[in-house]
Design an enzyme around this catalytic site. Sequence first.
Site, PDB file in Angstrom:
ATOM      1  N   THR A  46     -10.145   2.098   2.799  1.00  0.00           N
ATOM      2  CA  THR A  46     -10.627   1.395   3.999  1.00  0.00           C
ATOM      3  C   THR A  46     -10.899   2.437   5.065  1.00  0.00           C
ATOM      4  O   THR A  46      -9.968   3.089   5.558  1.00  0.00           O
ATOM      5  CB  THR A  46      -9.568   0.397   4.519  1.00  0.00           C
TER       6      THR A  46
ATOM      7  N   LEU B 283      -8.031   6.760  -0.821  1.00  0.00           N
ATOM      8  CA  LEU B 283      -7.337   7.668   0.095  1.00  0.00           C
ATOM      9  C   LEU B 283      -6.941   6.932   1.385  1.00  0.00           C
ATOM     10  O   LEU B 283      -7.409   5.828   1.631  1.00  0.00           O
ATOM     11  CB  LEU B 283      -8.254   8.860   0.418  1.00  0.00           C
ATOM     12  N   PRO B 284      -6.087   7.558   2.214  1.00  0.00           N
ATOM     13  CA  PRO B 284      -5.581   6.841   3.389  1.00  0.00           C
ATOM     14  C   PRO B 284      -6.654   6.432   4.421  1.00  0.00           C
ATOM     15  O   PRO B 284      -6.720   5.271   4.800  1.00  0.00           O
ATOM     16  CB  PRO B 284      -4.575   7.818   4.004  1.00  0.00           C
TER      17      PRO B 284
ATOM     18  N   LYS C 270      -4.278   0.033  11.875  1.00  0.00           N
ATOM     19  CA  LYS C 270      -5.360   0.949  11.486  1.00  0.00           C
ATOM     20  C   LYS C 270      -6.680   0.176  11.336  1.00  0.00           C
ATOM     21  O   LYS C 270      -7.713   0.594  11.859  1.00  0.00           O
ATOM     22  CB  LYS C 270      -4.997   1.630  10.157  1.00  0.00           C
TER      23      LYS C 270
ATOM     24  N   LYS D  37     -14.901  -5.707   5.437  1.00  0.00           N
ATOM     25  CA  LYS D  37     -13.441  -5.526   5.413  1.00  0.00           C
ATOM     26  C   LYS D  37     -12.859  -5.559   6.837  1.00  0.00           C
ATOM     27  O   LYS D  37     -11.850  -6.235   7.080  1.00  0.00           O
ATOM     28  CB  LYS D  37     -13.126  -4.190   4.721  1.00  0.00           C
TER      29      LYS D  37
HETATM   30  P1  NAD Z   1      -1.132   5.648   0.316  1.00  0.00           P
HETATM   31  O1  NAD Z   1      -0.911   6.507   1.509  1.00  0.00           O
HETATM   32  O2  NAD Z   1       0.013   5.008  -0.364  1.00  0.00           O
HETATM   33  O3  NAD Z   1      -1.949   6.474  -0.808  1.00  0.00           O
HETATM   34  C1  NAD Z   1      -2.937   7.421  -0.541  1.00  0.00           C
HETATM   35  C2  NAD Z   1      -2.815   8.531  -1.559  1.00  0.00           C
HETATM   36  O4  NAD Z   1      -3.905   9.442  -1.398  1.00  0.00           O
HETATM   37  C3  NAD Z   1      -1.516   9.358  -1.420  1.00  0.00           C
HETATM   38  O5  NAD Z   1      -0.833   9.361  -2.654  1.00  0.00           O
HETATM   39  C4  NAD Z   1      -2.023  10.741  -1.022  1.00  0.00           C
HETATM   40  O6  NAD Z   1      -1.216  11.786  -1.528  1.00  0.00           O
HETATM   41  C5  NAD Z   1      -3.395  10.750  -1.661  1.00  0.00           C
HETATM   42  N1  NAD Z   1      -4.341  11.717  -1.097  1.00  0.00           N
HETATM   43  C6  NAD Z   1      -4.615  12.009   0.194  1.00  0.00           C
HETATM   44  N2  NAD Z   1      -5.567  12.948   0.279  1.00  0.00           N
HETATM   45  C7  NAD Z   1      -5.922  13.271  -0.989  1.00  0.00           C
HETATM   46  C8  NAD Z   1      -6.872  14.166  -1.572  1.00  0.00           C
HETATM   47  N3  NAD Z   1      -7.640  14.954  -0.819  1.00  0.00           N
HETATM   48  N4  NAD Z   1      -6.957  14.215  -2.914  1.00  0.00           N
HETATM   49  C9  NAD Z   1      -6.190  13.433  -3.697  1.00  0.00           C
HETATM   50  N5  NAD Z   1      -5.277  12.564  -3.216  1.00  0.00           N
HETATM   51  C10 NAD Z   1      -5.151  12.481  -1.870  1.00  0.00           C
HETATM   52  O7  NAD Z   1      -2.191   4.521   0.799  1.00  0.00           O
HETATM   53  P2  NAD Z   1      -2.475   3.108   0.091  1.00  0.00           P
HETATM   54  O8  NAD Z   1      -1.532   2.089   0.623  1.00  0.00           O
HETATM   55  O9  NAD Z   1      -2.609   3.312  -1.378  1.00  0.00           O
HETATM   56  O10 NAD Z   1      -3.901   2.773   0.716  1.00  0.00           O
HETATM   57  C11 NAD Z   1      -5.093   3.444   0.300  1.00  0.00           C
HETATM   58  C12 NAD Z   1      -6.268   2.822   1.027  1.00  0.00           C
HETATM   59  O11 NAD Z   1      -6.328   1.420   0.719  1.00  0.00           O
HETATM   60  C13 NAD Z   1      -6.149   2.915   2.560  1.00  0.00           C
HETATM   61  O12 NAD Z   1      -7.415   3.173   3.095  1.00  0.00           O
HETATM   62  C14 NAD Z   1      -5.650   1.529   2.969  1.00  0.00           C
HETATM   63  O13 NAD Z   1      -6.041   1.173   4.282  1.00  0.00           O
HETATM   64  C15 NAD Z   1      -6.321   0.659   1.919  1.00  0.00           C
HETATM   65  N6  NAD Z   1      -5.644  -0.616   1.633  1.00  0.00           N
HETATM   66  C16 NAD Z   1      -4.287  -0.660   1.516  1.00  0.00           C
HETATM   67  C17 NAD Z   1      -3.660  -1.871   1.246  1.00  0.00           C
HETATM   68  C18 NAD Z   1      -2.151  -1.937   1.087  1.00  0.00           C
HETATM   69  O14 NAD Z   1      -1.600  -3.054   1.083  1.00  0.00           O
HETATM   70  N7  NAD Z   1      -1.454  -0.808   0.946  1.00  0.00           N
HETATM   71  C19 NAD Z   1      -4.417  -3.038   1.102  1.00  0.00           C
HETATM   72  C20 NAD Z   1      -5.805  -2.964   1.188  1.00  0.00           C
HETATM   73  C21 NAD Z   1      -6.417  -1.742   1.461  1.00  0.00           C
END
Ligand code: NAD
Length: 294
Positions: A96, A65-66, A246, A171
Amino acid sequence: MKQIAFLGLGHMGAPMAANLLKAGYLLRVFDLVQSAIDTAVAQGASAARSARDAVQGADVVISMLPASHHVESLYLGDEGLLAHIAPGTLVLECSTIAPVSARKVHHDAAERGIEMLDAPVSGGTAGAAAGTLTFMVGGDEAVLEKARPVFEAMGRNIFHAGGDGAGQVAKVCNNQLLAVLMIGTAESLALGVANGLDPKVLSEIMRRSSGGNWALEVYNPWPGVMENAPASREYEGGFMSALMAKDLGLAQETAQVSGNSTPMGSLALSLYRMLLKQGFAEKDFSSVQKLFNS
Ligand code: NAD
């Protein structure tokens, strides 16, 4: 451990879920966005109507999740998901988030006899798609050994960082260092170029000298120095500046809790906030170069 509930099919979660399906796991998926569920279903997952529905009968629950508040509001409280997960189930929380938030979920999970690991990842969307993520895991080492095959279907390096919340601490420490190295590299390149050096020549000298670092090795922030780096495609793709900001915010929160002084991390956060205000929130984090070139 065949049946997995996967919650959060965003940029990272979708490719991670796809790799679990390829490895033969049975996935029941849920996201707030219906099209994200539909894509996973087309790849072989089954659709859940809600997070509660997804966890019914699951051996493992994975969430991606975000941010902290999404994770806390999903799992905690009387109406939270932990109340609907069977004792003995394994929860792998891969978002994260703040270490304190992860520890809250650990605490409540343990009270209900649910095994939990905080397991944030590094490697970005490319690593998620290729199944080469690094997992930084906090929690019981014996639980990590149980979960290892599931992690290995999505990643290459699986580290046990320590006890509850330690994965999140690792992290934020890593990403704070990454930001500081990237900013320092961008600042030095701008200084050298302003004083008549070719950015390629200077990059190679620093790469092979004592200033050598990951940005100079594989992720040079100066456009045109490295063909495959985001800098050479208008900073598109890669790791968004907004996400770096973030993570730097999480590092500051963590330092607040432990009373640490983190001047470099604090300055890095300020610089990334400036970059966001200049319209680079969705560009790769190496676009911090722009702050020094104008
Ligand atoms: P994103 O916003 O693309 O995806 C998050 C998903 O979670 C969305 O599809 C949203 O609809 C869903 N969501 C939110 N609340 C929900 C709930 N209650 N039930 C079900 N689904 C729900 O984010 P992301 O880029 O996939 O990143 C996810 C995590 O990974 C974050 O914490 C981010 O910091 C971490 N991260 C991201 C990256 C990157 O390059 N994107 C790299 C490393 C770590």
